[in-house]
Design a protein around this motif. Structure first.
Motif, PDB file in Angstrom:
ATOM      1  N   UNK A 114       0.940  -1.233   0.201  1.00 56.70           N
ATOM      2  CA  UNK A 114      -0.066   0.118  -0.195  1.00 56.70           C
ATOM      3  C   UNK A 114       0.797   1.349   0.033  1.00 56.70           C
ATOM      4  N   UNK A 115       1.984   1.290   0.877  1.00 58.41           N
ATOM      5  CA  UNK A 115       2.655   2.428   1.000  1.00 58.41           C
ATOM      6  C   UNK A 115       3.223   3.027  -0.459  1.00 58.41           C
ATOM      7  N   UNK A 116       3.406   1.955  -1.265  1.00 56.14           N
ATOM      8  CA  UNK A 116       4.054   2.457  -2.497  1.00 56.14           C
ATOM      9  C   UNK A 116       3.095   2.893  -3.589  1.00 56.14           C
ATOM     10  N   UNK A 117       1.730   2.798  -3.417  1.00 50.98           N
ATOM     11  CA  UNK A 117       0.742   3.066  -4.524  1.00 50.98           C
ATOM     12  C   UNK A 117       0.479   4.327  -3.919  1.00 50.98           C
ATOM     13  N   UNK A 118       0.911   5.646  -4.696  1.00 49.88           N
ATOM     14  CA  UNK A 118       0.467   6.927  -4.216  1.00 49.88           C
ATOM     15  C   UNK A 118      -0.489   7.558  -5.168  1.00 49.88           C
ATOM     16  N   UNK A 119      -1.230   8.497  -4.665  1.00 54.08           N
ATOM     17  CA  UNK A 119      -1.981   9.233  -5.536  1.00 54.08           C
ATOM     18  C   UNK A 119      -1.848  10.645  -5.558  1.00 54.08           C
ATOM     19  N   UNK A 120      -2.282  11.556  -6.254  1.00 55.40           N
ATOM     20  CA  UNK A 120      -2.005  13.127  -6.110  1.00 55.40           C
ATOM     21  C   UNK A 120      -2.650  13.743  -5.047  1.00 55.40           C
ATOM     22  N   UNK A 121      -3.466  13.084  -4.171  1.00 57.82           N
ATOM     23  CA  UNK A 121      -4.136  13.402  -3.051  1.00 57.82           C
ATOM     24  C   UNK A 121      -3.292  12.831  -1.783  1.00 57.82           C
ATOM     25  N   UNK A 122      -2.775  11.747  -1.942  1.00 56.46           N
ATOM     26  CA  UNK A 122      -1.917  11.348  -0.744  1.00 56.46           C
ATOM     27  C   UNK A 122      -0.528  12.047  -0.456  1.00 56.46           C
ATOM     28  N   UNK A 123      -0.067  12.049   0.721  1.00 54.33           N
ATOM     29  CA  UNK A 123       1.026  12.731   1.258  1.00 54.33           C
ATOM     30  C   UNK A 123       2.633  12.136   0.920  1.00 54.33           C
ATOM     31  N   UNK A 124       2.654  11.662  -0.218  1.00 51.62           N
ATOM     32  CA  UNK A 124       3.985  11.098  -0.667  1.00 51.62           C
ATOM     33  C   UNK A 124       4.059   9.413  -0.046  1.00 51.62           C
ATOM     34  N   UNK A 125       2.999   9.019   0.175  1.00 51.64           N
ATOM     35  CA  UNK A 125       2.916   7.549   0.671  1.00 51.64           C
ATOM     36  C   UNK A 125       1.269   6.963   0.595  1.00 51.64           C
ATOM     37  N   UNK A 126       1.191   5.934   0.149  1.00 49.26           N
ATOM     38  CA  UNK A 126      -0.188   5.381  -0.260  1.00 49.26           C
ATOM     39  C   UNK A 126      -0.811   5.314   1.217  1.00 49.26           C
ATOM     40  N   UNK A 127      -2.105   5.690   1.377  1.00 58.18           N
ATOM     41  CA  UNK A 127      -2.820   5.498   2.431  1.00 58.18           C
ATOM     42  C   UNK A 127      -4.141   4.926   2.433  1.00 58.18           C
ATOM     43  N   UNK A 128      -4.880   4.950   3.571  1.00 57.81           N
ATOM     44  CA  UNK A 128      -6.194   4.210   3.621  1.00 57.81           C
ATOM     45  C   UNK A 128      -7.179   4.494   2.689  1.00 57.81           C
ATOM     46  N   UNK A 129      -7.240   6.067   2.315  1.00 57.34           N
ATOM     47  CA  UNK A 129      -7.925   6.351   1.347  1.00 57.34           C
ATOM     48  C   UNK A 129      -7.605   5.838   0.022  1.00 57.34           C
ATOM     49  N   UNK A 130      -6.290   5.742  -0.291  1.00 55.91           N
ATOM     50  CA  UNK A 130      -5.814   4.951  -1.615  1.00 55.91           C
ATOM     51  C   UNK A 130      -6.276   3.732  -1.483  1.00 55.91           C
ATOM     52  N   UNK A 131      -6.137   3.056  -0.335  1.00 50.45           N
ATOM     53  CA  UNK A 131      -6.785   1.405  -0.313  1.00 50.45           C
ATOM     54  C   UNK A 131      -8.161   1.546  -0.950  1.00 50.45           C
ATOM     55  N   UNK A 132      -8.939   2.130  -0.176  1.00 53.72           N
ATOM     56  CA  UNK A 132     -10.615   2.331  -0.613  1.00 53.72           C
ATOM     57  C   UNK A 132     -10.550   2.607  -2.184  1.00 53.72           C
ATOM     58  N   UNK A 133     -10.033   3.382  -2.733  1.00 54.15           N
ATOM     59  CA  UNK A 133      -9.924   3.713  -4.040  1.00 54.15           C
ATOM     60  C   UNK A 133      -9.544   2.389  -4.768  1.00 54.15           C
ATOM     61  N   UNK A 134      -8.328   1.731  -4.306  1.00 56.32           N
ATOM     62  CA  UNK A 134      -7.684   0.627  -5.164  1.00 56.32           C
ATOM     63  C   UNK A 134      -8.908  -0.639  -5.189  1.00 56.32           C
ATOM     64  N   UNK A 135      -9.519  -0.539  -3.968  1.00 57.37           N
ATOM     65  CA  UNK A 135     -10.504  -1.735  -3.982  1.00 57.37           C
ATOM     66  C   UNK A 135     -11.503  -1.233  -4.776  1.00 57.37           C
ATOM     67  N   UNK A 136     -12.152  -0.467  -4.837  1.00 61.11           N
ATOM     68  CA  UNK A 136     -13.308   0.090  -5.708  1.00 61.11           C
ATOM     69  C   UNK A 136     -13.089  -0.102  -7.270  1.00 61.11           C
ATOM     70  N   UNK A 137     -11.706   0.497  -7.423  1.00 58.64           N
ATOM     71  CA  UNK A 137     -11.564   0.657  -8.845  1.00 58.64           C
ATOM     72  C   UNK A 137     -11.067  -1.011  -9.188  1.00 58.64           C
ATOM     73  N   UNK A 138     -10.504  -1.717  -8.611  1.00 63.99           N
ATOM     74  CA  UNK A 138     -10.154  -3.041  -8.903  1.00 63.99           C
ATOM     75  C   UNK A 138     -11.731  -3.781  -9.187  1.00 63.99           C
ATOM     76  N   UNK A 139     -12.464  -3.565  -8.206  1.00 62.09           N
ATOM     77  CA  UNK A 139     -13.648  -4.185  -8.398  1.00 62.09           C
ATOM     78  C   UNK A 139     -14.501  -3.818  -9.535  1.00 62.09           C
TER      79      UNK A 139
END
Length: 721
Positions: free
Chosen positions: A198-223
């Motif tokens: 998770x830490x490696x998957x960064x978004x434009x709105x995360x603070x330089x490290x993948x976070x729990x909001x990114x996890x929610x987005x990854x899960x939604x998009x992956x589904x």
């Protein structure tokens, strides 16, 4: 004078062997090259001492033997009784010979495994005919009576009572499921999901490290865009609250609590109601790390955490609505003393600023700690609140994953152990063995063995505590989890203990009550509605995998490791109850592995023990064997590209009966760099590599599912069988 066994390390007296066996300490083991290897006497002595069993001299061994031979006869009830629901079981009860005894269970009528809520039912146990010759213990004639545990007790945590000669004693009674219930899609079919650091998957709105909001987005998009049924992530367990933060997610300070570095500040409800001045403070805190999302260099957790902590401190001071405050207070009450101690440890770490801990602060119940807890009350509350907001965002990720259509959702990861100087080691010190470290014996991949520097559970102390520390840890980890991956699940059967200061090869195995450890894991997973995947790679007895499968726990099958007769194991020979994947996070991504880049890296780091030409030739031969196997099944043509081979390997796994198919995200985008290089510390940026493409160019979450390479692999995974 007693003879110290340290002076004769290669000679193991029979009485020392007997003492070791009586405490579950192996006196020999089978090496990876075959053949039994005798454990040195000095190792046995050190391991027994770590268990609280004096064994440094022949006299101490004789005294310890005398104690252990009658140990269970000194106790009216066993330290803990663990049974399977619906399976006949009995419990021995020891009383003065000829005395009468009454035994009953106080049954928790709450949801299986949940904390008691006042509904308690008494169930009397019937004595069964099973004569055992009485014996004299400490000058008292003691008899044994045997009582049957009712087979219809509900799942959960109950209390067993015994009353004799006007004295009443009690112990913990745990009723576990015979088999963990699996969803139909897993029990009878195959589903796939992404394996993500998770830490490696960064978004434009995360603070330089993948976070729990990114996890929610990854899960939604992956589904929605991929058809995935789960997303498995690295352990999100707590690290140090101050720099430097240990980068390895597999060496946490606490396995029970979360690392707040994964919190998305803007998603905390109170952030929306900040004053303009406070909102500016949050924005200013974020400014130094916003651009890190596109930085191709190693992830800097310390910079990210300092920025995020400054912002979180602002949000923490914001008032909470009445319902939010009530929810926070309920969370604190539910997590109890464990959360309080964890938050206290964080506050003290911050207060000491990296200095050594004074002796008077060595245990959480000391007067000095209590005084400092009161003095640092606001910081303790801050670190308590961080766990609440992290828990909320973890729950949101799982809820969104399921709402998006995932049949499992988020699979969390449980590390083998904890940092020797971390919060769990401090708070649970009474239940951990000291003077030893956990690791692995030498094998074909690590011929010197491995030392993971983690203190192990003390099985004797854990049983005496009714397994409460283990249960509480599992409950918190399983909150809002669709599944749990247990790293090195073989450690629930036995762990390799290494005496402090010794080489990893100079250890031995110590056995655990696997019926209790696995049973409690099944109970808490069933209560949480989660499935369990056990990483069962390495050296083990054949019956272990059968036992786990019988309990409904999935194993792990890695394509590179599943071999037969010098070639890949045919797909139809794979286990059903397993999660199959091409590689692991401790191996290079498949693209790099196929190119032999792992050999180049190990050569640069000086890790090779053989000539590089020999190792390269072996790696090339291994690749060729796999490519031939793929070609024989019509999965690749002549001279396939690296991308074609990667996709064919996943087609190969789709042909297996494995219940779960794990697809490493790095393989889906063509990443070639390793996340972790075993055998290194500072020589390689372990656990710091941001997600990138084949050239190492960062890939942000917003662009991830537009990747042509990922979409091509998704087509393979979703093709009709």
């Amino acid at each position: 004078m007693p003879v110290s066994f340290e002076t004769t390390p290669d000679e193991v007296p029979a009485e020392l062997i007997e003492l070791a066996h009586s405490h579950g300490v192996r006196t020999e083991f089978y090496g990876f090259e075959g053949g039994a290897q005798q454990v040195r006497a000095s190792t046995l002595v050190a391991v027994l001492e770590a268990l609280g069993v004096p064994a440094a001299s022949s006299r101490q061994v004789q005294m310890s033997l005398a104690l252990v031979r009658d140990d269970e006869w000194r106790q009216t009830l066993p330290p803990t009784v663990v049974v399977r629901q619906g399976v006949e079981a009995s419990v021995p009860v020891h009383v003065t010979d000829g005395a009468t005894v009454e035994v009953w269970a106080e049954v928790d009528g709450a949801e299986a495994g949940a904390p008691a809520r006042g509904r308690r039912e008494r169930r009397d146990l019937a004595q069964v005919e099973h004569y055992v010759e009485p014996r004299t213990v400490d000058g008292r004639r003691v008899g044994r009576a045997t009582f049957a545990v009712p087979t219809d007790l509900p799942l959960g945590w109950h209390t067993l009572h015994a009353s004799t000669e006007g004295v009443e004693v009690k112990t913990t009674l745990v009723v576990t499921p015979q088999r963990l219930t699996l969803p139909p899609a897993v029990e009878h079919g195959q589903v796939w999901g992404l394996l993500v650091q998770l830490y490696s998957v960064r978004s434009r709105t995360s603070w330089g490290l993948g976070d729990l909001a990114d996890l929610a987005d990854i899960a939604w998009l992956a589904a929605h865009r991929g058809g995935a049924d789960f997303v498995a992530v690295n352990p999100l367990a707590a690290a140090e609250p101050t720099a430097p933060m240990t980068p390895s997610p597999y060496l946490p300070t606490s396995r029970r609590f979360l690392n707040p570095i994964y919190v998305r500040v803007e998603d905390i409800a109170e952030t929306a109601y900040l004053s303009a001045a406070d909102r500016s403070l949050v924005e200013w805190a974020a400014d130094p790390v916003r651009d890190l999302a596109t930085d191709p260099g190693p992830i800097d957790r310390d910079v990210v955490w300092e920025a995020k902590k400054a912002a979180l401190e602002v949000v923490f001071t914001a008032p909470r609505r009445a319902a939010r405050q009530a929810a926070y207070e309920e969370f604190v009450a539910e997590q109890g003393a464990g959360l309080r101690d964890f938050a206290t440890w964080c506050a003290i770490c911050e207060h000491l600023g990296g200095k050594d801990w004074p002796r008077e602060l060595s245990t959480p119940d000391s007067p000095a700690v209590e005084a400092l807890r009161e003095r640092l009350a606001e910081r303790v509350d801050f670190y308590t609140w961080l766990q609440w907001v992290a828990d909320e965002q973890k729950a949101t990720a799982q809820r969104l994953a399921r709402e998006a259509g995932m049949r499992i959702g988020v699979m969390h990861d449980l590390a083998v152990g904890v940092h020797p100087e971390g919060a769990d080691a401090w708070a649970n010190g009474a239940y951990l063995a000291r003077g030893v470290e956990v690791g692995a014996p030498p094998d074909m991949y690590n011929q010197q063995g491995q030392n993971w520097s983690q203190p192990p559970w003390n099985p004797r102390a854990l049983a005496k505590a009714g397994y409460r520390p283990y249960r509480d840890m599992l409950r918190t980890v399983l909150r809002s989890a669709g599944a749990l991956r247990a790293d090195h699940i073989l450690g629930l059967f036995r762990l390799w203990w290494i005496p402090g200061g010794s080489k990893a090869s100079a250890g031995t195995y110590v056995a655990y009550d696997h019926e209790a450890m696995v049973g409690i894991l099944c109970l808490e997973a069933q209560r949480a509605g989660a499935i369990v995947v056990g990483e069962d790679l390495g050296v083990f007895e054949p019956w272990v995998r059968d036992y786990l499968a019988d309990r409904g726990i999935l194993g792990t099958s890695v394509l590179w490791f599943e071999q037969e007769n010098g070639g890949p194991l045919p797909p139809e020979r794979y286990r059903h109850l397993a999660m199959a994947s091409v590689g692991t996070h401790d191996m290079p991504p498949t693209a790099g592995y196929l190119a032999g880049e792992h050999v180049d890296l190990r050569e640069r780091l000086g890790l090779l023990t053989e000539p590089v030409a020999v190792v390269r030739q072996r790696a090339r031969a291994e690749r060729d064997v796999f490519v031939r196997a793929l070609a024989e099944r019509g999965l690749v043509g002549d001279d396939p590209s690296e991308r074609e081979i990667v996709e064919a390997m996943h087609r190969y796994l789709r042909q297996t009966p494995a219940a779960l198919l794990g697809v490493q995200l790095v393989d889906a985008v063509g990443e070639r760099r390793s996340q972790n290089q075993p055998g290194t510390d500072q020589e390689y940026p372990n656990w710091k590599v941001p997600l990138g493409d084949a050239s190492g160019t960062p890939i942000l979450l917003e662009d991830l599912f537009d990747s042509q390479r990922l979409r091509s692999l998704l087509a393979v995974l979703n093709a009709p069988e």
